[in-house]
Motif scaffolding. Structure first.
Motif, short mmCIF file in Angstrom:
data_model
loop_
_atom_site.label_atom_id
_atom_site.label_comp_id
_atom_site.label_asym_id
_atom_site.label_seq_id
_atom_site.Cartn_x
_atom_site.Cartn_y
_atom_site.Cartn_z
N ALA A 311 0.83 -1.20 0.00
CA ALA A 311 0.00 0.00 0.00
C ALA A 311 0.87 1.25 0.00
CB ALA A 311 -0.94 -0.01 1.20
N ALA A 312 1.91 1.27 0.82
CA ALA A 312 2.78 2.44 0.88
C ALA A 312 3.53 2.65 -0.43
CB ALA A 312 3.76 2.28 2.04
N LEU A 313 4.03 1.56 -1.00
CA LEU A 313 4.75 1.67 -2.28
C LEU A 313 3.83 2.12 -3.40
CD1 LEU A 313 7.20 -1.36 -2.57
CD2 LEU A 313 7.76 1.05 -2.85
N GLY A 314 2.59 1.60 -3.39
CA GLY A 314 1.64 2.01 -4.42
C GLY A 314 1.37 3.50 -4.38
N ALA A 315 1.22 4.05 -3.16
CA ALA A 315 0.99 5.48 -3.01
C ALA A 315 2.20 6.28 -3.47
CB ALA A 315 0.65 5.80 -1.56
N ALA A 316 3.40 5.83 -3.11
CA ALA A 316 4.62 6.54 -3.50
C ALA A 316 4.83 6.48 -5.01
CB ALA A 316 5.82 5.95 -2.76
N HIS A 317 4.61 5.32 -5.59
CA HIS A 317 4.79 5.17 -7.04
C HIS A 317 3.80 6.03 -7.80
CE1 HIS A 317 4.63 3.21 -11.01
NE2 HIS A 317 5.89 2.86 -10.76
N HIS A 318 2.56 6.08 -7.35
CA HIS A 318 1.54 6.91 -8.01
C HIS A 318 1.94 8.38 -7.96
CE1 HIS A 318 -2.43 8.15 -9.39
NE2 HIS A 318 -2.50 8.99 -8.37
N TRP A 319 2.40 8.83 -6.80
CA TRP A 319 2.83 10.22 -6.65
C TRP A 319 3.99 10.53 -7.59
CZ3 TRP A 319 1.37 14.53 -3.86
CH2 TRP A 319 2.31 15.56 -3.75
N CYS A 320 5.00 9.68 -7.58
CA CYS A 320 6.19 9.94 -8.39
C CYS A 320 5.90 9.86 -9.88
CB CYS A 320 7.29 8.94 -8.02
SG CYS A 320 7.95 9.17 -6.35
N SER A 321 4.89 9.11 -10.27
CA SER A 321 4.52 8.98 -11.68
C SER A 321 3.77 10.20 -12.19
CB SER A 321 3.67 7.73 -11.90
OG SER A 321 4.40 6.57 -11.55
N HIS A 322 3.28 11.06 -11.29
CA HIS A 322 2.49 12.23 -11.70
C HIS A 322 3.03 13.54 -11.14
CE1 HIS A 322 -0.34 8.83 -12.14
NE2 HIS A 322 -0.81 9.53 -13.16
N ASP A 332 11.22 9.23 -13.22
CA ASP A 332 12.30 9.07 -14.20
C ASP A 332 13.66 9.48 -13.65
OD1 ASP A 332 10.52 8.18 -16.17
OD2 ASP A 332 10.02 10.24 -16.75
N GLN A 333 13.71 9.99 -12.45
CA GLN A 333 14.97 10.47 -11.89
C GLN A 333 15.73 9.31 -11.25
OE1 GLN A 333 14.56 14.09 -9.66
NE2 GLN A 333 13.08 14.95 -11.10
N PRO A 334 16.98 9.13 -11.60
CA PRO A 334 17.73 7.93 -11.19
C PRO A 334 17.73 7.66 -9.69
CG PRO A 334 18.93 9.14 -12.87
CD PRO A 334 17.77 10.01 -12.48
N LEU A 335 17.89 8.69 -8.88
CA LEU A 335 17.96 8.45 -7.44
C LEU A 335 16.62 7.97 -6.91
CD1 LEU A 335 19.67 8.42 -4.94
CD2 LEU A 335 19.21 10.87 -4.64
N MET A 336 15.54 8.57 -7.39
CA MET A 336 14.21 8.13 -6.95
C MET A 336 13.95 6.70 -7.41
SD MET A 336 11.51 8.71 -5.22
CE MET A 336 11.35 10.47 -4.93
N ALA A 394 8.56 5.63 2.02
CA ALA A 394 7.48 5.93 1.09
C ALA A 394 6.85 7.29 1.40
CB ALA A 394 6.43 4.83 1.14
N MET A 395 6.69 7.58 2.69
CA MET A 395 6.18 8.89 3.09
C MET A 395 7.09 10.01 2.57
SD MET A 395 5.08 8.07 7.03
CE MET A 395 4.39 9.68 7.39
N GLU A 396 8.39 9.79 2.67
CA GLU A 396 9.34 10.81 2.26
C GLU A 396 9.32 11.03 0.75
OE1 GLU A 396 14.08 11.70 2.96
OE2 GLU A 396 12.97 10.53 4.44
N CYS A 397 8.95 10.01 -0.01
CA CYS A 397 8.84 10.17 -1.46
C CYS A 397 7.81 11.25 -1.82
CB CYS A 397 8.43 8.86 -2.12
SG CYS A 397 9.71 7.59 -2.09
N LEU A 398 6.81 11.43 -0.96
CA LEU A 398 5.78 12.44 -1.19
C LEU A 398 6.14 13.79 -0.58
CD1 LEU A 398 4.19 9.72 -1.63
CD2 LEU A 398 2.18 10.93 -0.81
N GLY A 399 7.28 13.90 0.07
CA GLY A 399 7.63 15.14 0.73
C GLY A 399 6.65 15.43 1.86
N GLY A 400 6.28 16.70 1.99
CA GLY A 400 5.39 17.09 3.08
C GLY A 400 4.04 16.42 3.01
N MET A 401 3.57 16.10 1.80
CA MET A 401 2.26 15.45 1.68
C MET A 401 2.25 14.06 2.29
SD MET A 401 -0.16 17.26 0.54
CE MET A 401 -1.34 15.95 0.19
N GLY A 402 3.40 13.43 2.39
CA GLY A 402 3.44 12.11 3.00
C GLY A 402 3.07 12.12 4.47
N TYR A 403 3.11 13.30 5.08
CA TYR A 403 2.79 13.44 6.50
C TYR A 403 1.33 13.81 6.72
CZ TYR A 403 4.81 13.91 11.21
OH TYR A 403 5.17 13.71 12.52
N ILE A 404 0.56 13.89 5.65
CA ILE A 404 -0.82 14.35 5.71
C ILE A 404 -1.76 13.14 5.71
CG2 ILE A 404 -2.58 15.77 4.58
CD1 ILE A 404 -0.16 17.30 5.79
#
Length: 538
Positions: A311-322, A332-336, A394-404
């Motif tokens: 569930a956490a990975l799905g949320a992070a992947h969706h965020w990073c894809s958009h 698409d960024q190598p570090l992410m 996974a929370m950190e992948c979303l930045g501040g939104m991951g804490y919401i």
């Protein structure tokens, strides 16, 4: 008004840009190729239907609502008479009906091939939507194994525990279409040390009267509880019904625990005030009886972290894809990509090992039982060690939104530690692994067979297996139990991944988990093709 200026328009400041769209309905079976690969012994048609149903946006919102409005104790009626009930938000009952109605507690006992595997996959799927309801459903599933110790109780209770229905009515068992069972073992003076149980059981004809205090009672709204008490012949297991002869049994809720997470589910402190109870097996055999139930609940605490991670990975992947940063999609960024791929290997490894253990639960031979006993402890230990870090990353992948809260990730973060604590915390599990290998010789044999099946395919795997055997030519002392369990569980996961995951994914797992080339933090990997790994997420 200044030249070339224009009246304020709210859309100028509230236009939404660079934010991902709502995920909408999800098909949790078709959208999860890793699950389909590792659940090959389960009922695919059943899981396909359940994955579509439980993955709907409305079900995810029901899960959020059940957590926003936690259960409340109703100890007395307006006249002061004891009720000892728990009230829940309506969405909690919707989720319970979805799981129990689909056979969450019933499937493993109905005789169909792969029943435990299908159940385990349902745990994984349900946890992604709302983990709290899994507790009462898991207890109901596992209680069937403990009830085998008493044929009269088995015949009376099991048909309603496995009815593929959910009946929340507060009523005697005879007036209910279906039932649930909880568990009350822990007391103040001891958690995992059940020998310190002080609740007393006084014989009363064919039954007993229990008097004592239980510090933790799982699923206190259940129709009955599996519990332990000291009978004249020693520590004994009992079934305590909520009702006796049409009246409420004297099981008094003292308070609901204020928990970090698992908020939709109630956990209570209770008193037995001469509560009527029926024995499960002989006096003195209590630990043996409840260990069988705990063995089955441990299967679910091994699969649940994989669901949380998914569930956490799905949320992070969706965020990073958009989400774009500096005119480039995050995905698409190598570090992410390295971070997400590294996390995905932890998730798929947890899923792979959990489902391999579930297949052993479905087996009927002595070797299956030995592997199930050892494997479930290894899977529970390793997967839960990895879960907290993955959800945090996974929370950190979303930045501040991951804490919401709206993202659902804080719910997963609060939930991440609990499956490691339930049914034996990390140290207890590691010591149990050593005890199993000392007392069940067949367990070591089947483990060696499982690890040896894939030798010769990957040099890093072979080297890691040799290094483990060199470091541990015999069982370690207790101080090294965590090192030993981590090494063994990781090797076993690698073996299962080599057999069931795509070669690129298995190779990446072996190269990053069994060598010294990986850093201590997620994403500190190199030389890995991330494309096929990330395709497993979404």
């Amino acid at each position: 008004m200044m030249p070339n200026s224009r009246p304020h328009n709210e859309t100028d400041t509230h236009e939404v840009l660079n934010q991902p769209p709502a995920r909408g309905d999800l098909d949790l079976w078709e959208g999860d190729p890793a699950l389909r690969d590792h659940a090959h012994a389960a009922d695919a048609a059943h899981l396909s239907a359940y994955g579509r149903k439980i993955g709907r946006a409305a079900m995810r919102e029901a899960g959020m609502e059940a957590n926003r409005h936690p259960p409340e104790a109703q100890l007395f009626d307006t006249s002061g008479r004891r009720l000892d009930e728990v009230s829940y938000h309506p969405t909690y009952h919707i989720l319970m009906q979805a799981g129990l109605g689909a056979g969450y507690a019933a499937l493993p006992w109905e005789g169909a091939t792969g029943g435990h595997s299908t159940h385990a996959a349902m745990v994984y799927l349900t946890t992604q939507i709302e983990p709290g309801v899994c507790c009462p459903m898991t207890m109901t599933y596992a209680a069937v194994s403990a009830l085998r110790a008493s044929k009269p109780l088995f015949d009376e209770w099991v048909p309603k525990l496995t009815a593929r229905l959910y009946d929340p009515a507060v009523a005697p068992l005879s007036r209910k279409a279906a039932a649930t069972l909880g568990m009350a073992l822990t007391e103040k003076q001891g958690g995992s040390d059940l020998s310190g149980t002080s609740t007393q059981a006084i014989p009363d004809g064919d039954a007993y009267r229990l008097r004592g205090h239980k510090w933790f009672c799982s699923a206190p709204m259940s129709d009955g509880f599996i519990t332990l008490a000291q009978a004249p012949g020693g520590l004994t297991a009992f079934l305590v019904p909520r009702w006796t002869a049409g009246t409420r049994n004297t099981v008094h809720i003292q308070r609901l625990k204020d928990k970090l997470g698992n908020r939709s589910n109630a956990l209570a402190e209770i008193e037995y005030a001469d509560a009527l109870a029926y024995p499960l097996g002989d006096e003195g055999d209590g630990v043996k009886r409840v260990i069988e139930m705990i063995h089955h609940t441990r299967l679910d605490t091994a699969l649940a972290p994989a669901g949380l991670m998914r569930a956490a990975l799905g949320a992070a992947h969706h965020w990073c894809s958009h989400r774009s940063v500096s005119d480039a999609q995050l995905i698409d960024q190598p570090l992410m990509r390295n971070v997400l791929a590294d996390l995905a290997l932890d998730w798929e490894g947890a899923l792979a090992l959990g489902m391999a253990v579930a297949r052993a639960f479905d087996g009927t031979g002595e070797s299956d039982r030995a592997f199930a006993r050892l494997g479930v402890a290894l899977a529970k230990f390793l997967s839960n060690r990895l879960c907290c870090n993955l959800v945090s990353e996974a929370m950190e992948c979303l930045g501040g939104m991951g804490y919401i809260e709206d993202t659902g990730l804080p719910l997963l973060y609060r939930e991440a530690p609990v499956n490691s604590i339930w049914e034996g915390s990390g140290n207890v599990i590691c010591l149990d692994i050593l005890r199993t290998l000392r007392t069940v010789p067949l367990a070591g044999e089947v483990l060696s067979d499982a690890l040896g099946q894939v030798t010769g395919e990957y040099r890093h795997y072979d080297a890691a297996l040799r290094a483990h055997m060199s470091r541990f030519p015999r069982l370690p002392d207790e101080g090294q139990a965590r090192w030993y369990a981590t090494s063994l569980a990781t090797l076993l996961t690698a073996s299962v991944m080599i057999q069931n995951a795509p070669p690129a994914v298995a190779e990446a797992y072996v190269a990053t988990r069994l060598t010294e080339d990986r850093g201590r933090v997620s994403g500190a990997i190199s030389g890995i093709d991330t494309s096929e790994i990330l395709a497993r997420i979404g």
